[in-house]
Each structure stands twice: as C-alpha cells, then as structure tokens.
Design a protein around this motif. Structure first.
Motif, short mmCIF file in Angstrom:
data_model
loop_
_atom_site.label_atom_id
_atom_site.label_comp_id
_atom_site.label_asym_id
_atom_site.label_seq_id
_atom_site.Cartn_x
_atom_site.Cartn_y
_atom_site.Cartn_z
N VAL A 272 10.32 7.79 2.69
CA VAL A 272 9.29 6.88 3.50
C VAL A 272 10.22 6.43 4.81
O VAL A 272 11.59 6.32 4.79
CB VAL A 272 9.70 5.54 2.34
N ILE A 273 9.45 6.12 5.59
CA ILE A 273 9.91 5.64 6.97
C ILE A 273 9.25 4.29 7.35
O ILE A 273 8.06 4.11 7.43
CB ILE A 273 9.18 6.68 8.23
N PRO B 252 10.49 -4.72 -2.41
CA PRO B 252 11.41 -4.40 -3.36
C PRO B 252 11.09 -3.35 -4.10
O PRO B 252 12.13 -2.61 -4.32
CB PRO B 252 11.21 -5.75 -4.24
N ASP B 253 9.85 -2.95 -4.28
CA ASP B 253 9.66 -1.77 -4.99
C ASP B 253 10.12 -0.52 -4.54
O ASP B 253 10.72 0.27 -5.24
CB ASP B 253 8.24 -1.51 -5.41
N ILE B 254 9.98 -0.49 -3.19
CA ILE B 254 10.58 0.98 -2.45
C ILE B 254 12.08 0.79 -2.37
O ILE B 254 12.73 1.73 -2.47
CB ILE B 254 10.02 0.98 -1.08
N GLU B 255 12.60 -0.38 -2.02
CA GLU B 255 14.07 -0.87 -2.18
C GLU B 255 14.61 -0.27 -3.50
O GLU B 255 15.88 0.46 -3.45
CB GLU B 255 14.46 -2.05 -1.89
N LYS C 194 17.81 3.74 -6.37
CA LYS C 194 18.09 4.72 -7.41
C LYS C 194 18.22 6.14 -7.08
O LYS C 194 18.36 7.13 -7.99
CB LYS C 194 17.02 4.32 -8.64
N GLY C 195 18.10 6.49 -5.90
CA GLY C 195 17.86 7.85 -5.41
C GLY C 195 16.65 8.63 -5.72
O GLY C 195 16.63 9.76 -5.75
N GLU C 196 15.60 7.80 -6.10
CA GLU C 196 14.50 8.30 -6.36
C GLU C 196 13.66 8.89 -5.31
O GLU C 196 12.77 9.62 -5.25
CB GLU C 196 13.61 7.68 -7.46
N ILE C 197 13.91 8.28 -4.30
CA ILE C 197 13.08 8.62 -2.84
C ILE C 197 14.27 8.51 -1.82
O ILE C 197 15.42 7.84 -1.92
CB ILE C 197 11.97 7.45 -2.39
N VAL C 198 13.97 8.77 -0.52
CA VAL C 198 14.95 8.81 0.71
C VAL C 198 14.05 7.79 1.43
O VAL C 198 12.73 7.92 1.81
CB VAL C 198 15.23 10.05 1.33
N VAL D 258 0.94 -1.20 -0.02
CA VAL D 258 0.04 -0.11 -0.03
C VAL D 258 0.82 1.22 0.09
O VAL D 258 0.68 2.15 -0.60
CB VAL D 258 -0.99 0.02 1.19
N ALA D 259 2.03 1.09 0.93
CA ALA D 259 2.74 2.43 0.89
C ALA D 259 3.53 2.49 -0.62
O ALA D 259 3.66 3.83 -0.98
CB ALA D 259 3.83 2.17 1.86
N ALA D 260 4.03 1.52 -1.11
CA ALA D 260 4.44 1.73 -2.30
C ALA D 260 3.77 2.19 -3.41
O ALA D 260 3.97 3.09 -4.13
CB ALA D 260 4.85 0.27 -2.82
N ARG D 261 2.43 2.00 -3.47
CA ARG D 261 1.20 2.62 -4.32
C ARG D 261 1.45 4.04 -3.86
O ARG D 261 1.36 4.79 -4.83
CB ARG D 261 0.12 1.93 -4.25
#
Length: 213
Positions: free
Chosen positions: A39-40, A46-49, A54-58, A22-25
C-alpha cells in the motif's frame, strides 16, 4: 464488453495506491487471493494500519512516485484525488494490470462483487456502470448460495477423484457427476452414503452390460 476470468495472484505483487476505505476493501480482496500487497499512502484507515502492523501487508507511508510500481503485477489506484489516480495509470508499464477506481475507461480490469463459498466463487460485474447494483445482486446471491456450499464443494472435489479412479466408462462418469451436482442431492445431505450407493449401482449395471456382451 470484458472477458471474465479468475486471476491467480498467489505470491504476485499487487500495489494499492491510497489509504482510505475503498483502498482497504481492495486490500482485503487481494489478501483473499494471497497476493503480496503493498500500500502506498501517507495516511491510512485503521484497517490498513492494523494489517501492516501484523505484517500481512507492506505499507509505505509516502506520496505516490513512479518507482512505487516496480515489480508490480497488478496496480489499483484508489485515492480520492483524480490527479494522483491518473498519475498511477500513466506510470504503469506494459504488462501491468491497472484498475483506477473512479475511471472505468482507464481500467484494464474491473473488480466484481464477489460471493465466496469455499471453492465456489460467484462474481457480478457491471463493468463499472453501477457498483451499487452489483452489490445488491451479490447480496441476493449470498442468500441463495449459503455457507453449506463450502463443505459441499469439498465433497465434490473428493468425489470427483473417487469417480475418476473407480469408473472407467465415460458415460457412467458423466451420469454420476450430474447426479452429485443436483440440488436435491445437496439438500439431502447424505453425500458420502449416497455416493457409495451410486457407485455400487453403476458398477453393478456395468457388470450386467459386460455379461450381456
């Protein structure tokens, strides 16, 4: 009853608490809006990882603490633990927009099911009553409004600038805008050619009206 808006998030910090599907969506939707996503979560799918790699999120690999919301414009609590989600809602400060995925009553906003076709955005919301119904309606809209609407909206943006520049008469402008927005016009696909002809015809009519006066 909510007040529907399109919220511009480019460069604004959005904090997502949770690392599951859900968080990934939610993260993907925020990235589409060009938000600065943090993201906390101690663990993540794996999507969030991959996005973090790739540096697209922290991605802060930790449990939630109040100071994780510092500087956030928008906050989404998307864990599977109601106590954590409630703690996120309690920690938010006035002016921060909060969404708690499992508790519509605690939300400042609801995330609709969205169809995007270039500049065209169609959003469906049940205000948390039935996300499944919103997704079904979204799928129906995806079939009705195909990928061709992306380039069509690009054309309409360009055509609007041309009409505003070349046509001074307000009534003539409105008539041209209606003609370009007609479904039959879109379906024929000869957009530039027909725009040129419509402009020529309207200029000729305006010339005739000028001579008559």
């Amino acid at each position: 009853m909510g007040y529907p808006i399109v919220l511009h998030l480019r460069g604004r910090r959005a904090v997502v608490v949770g690392g599951g599907k859900v968080a990934a969506r939610k993260v993907y939707g925020l990235l589409e809006a060009e938000a600065d996503v943090v993201v906390i979560a101690p663990e993540a799918v794996p999507d969030i990882e991959a996005l973090a790699a790739k540096g697209e999120i922290v991605w802060r690999k930790k449990t939630f603490a109040e100071d994780d919301l510092a500087g956030a414009f928008l906050v989404i609590a998307a864990t599977n633990d109601r106590n954590v989600n409630e703690a996120v809602a309690q920690a938010a400060t006035p002016g921060q927009l909060v969404n708690v995925v499992d508790d519509p009553e605690r939300c400042d906003f609801h995330v609709p099911a969205v169809v995007r076709r270039g500049s065209l955005t169609i959003a469906v919301s049940t205000e948390g009553a039935s996300p499944a119904l919103a997704r079904r309606i979204r799928r129906e809209l995806e079939e009705q409004y195909g990928e061709e609407y992306g380039p069509y909206l690009q054309f309409l943006r360009k055509a609007r600038d041309i009409i505003l520049r070349e046509m001074a008469d307000d009534a003539a402008r409105k008539q041209l805008f209606r003609a370009l927005a007609a479904d039959s016009f879109r379906q024929r696909g000869r957009w530039d050619e027909e725009l040129a002809q419509l402009l020529a015809n309207e200029k000729e009519r305006n010339g005739e009206r000028g001579r008559e006066s």
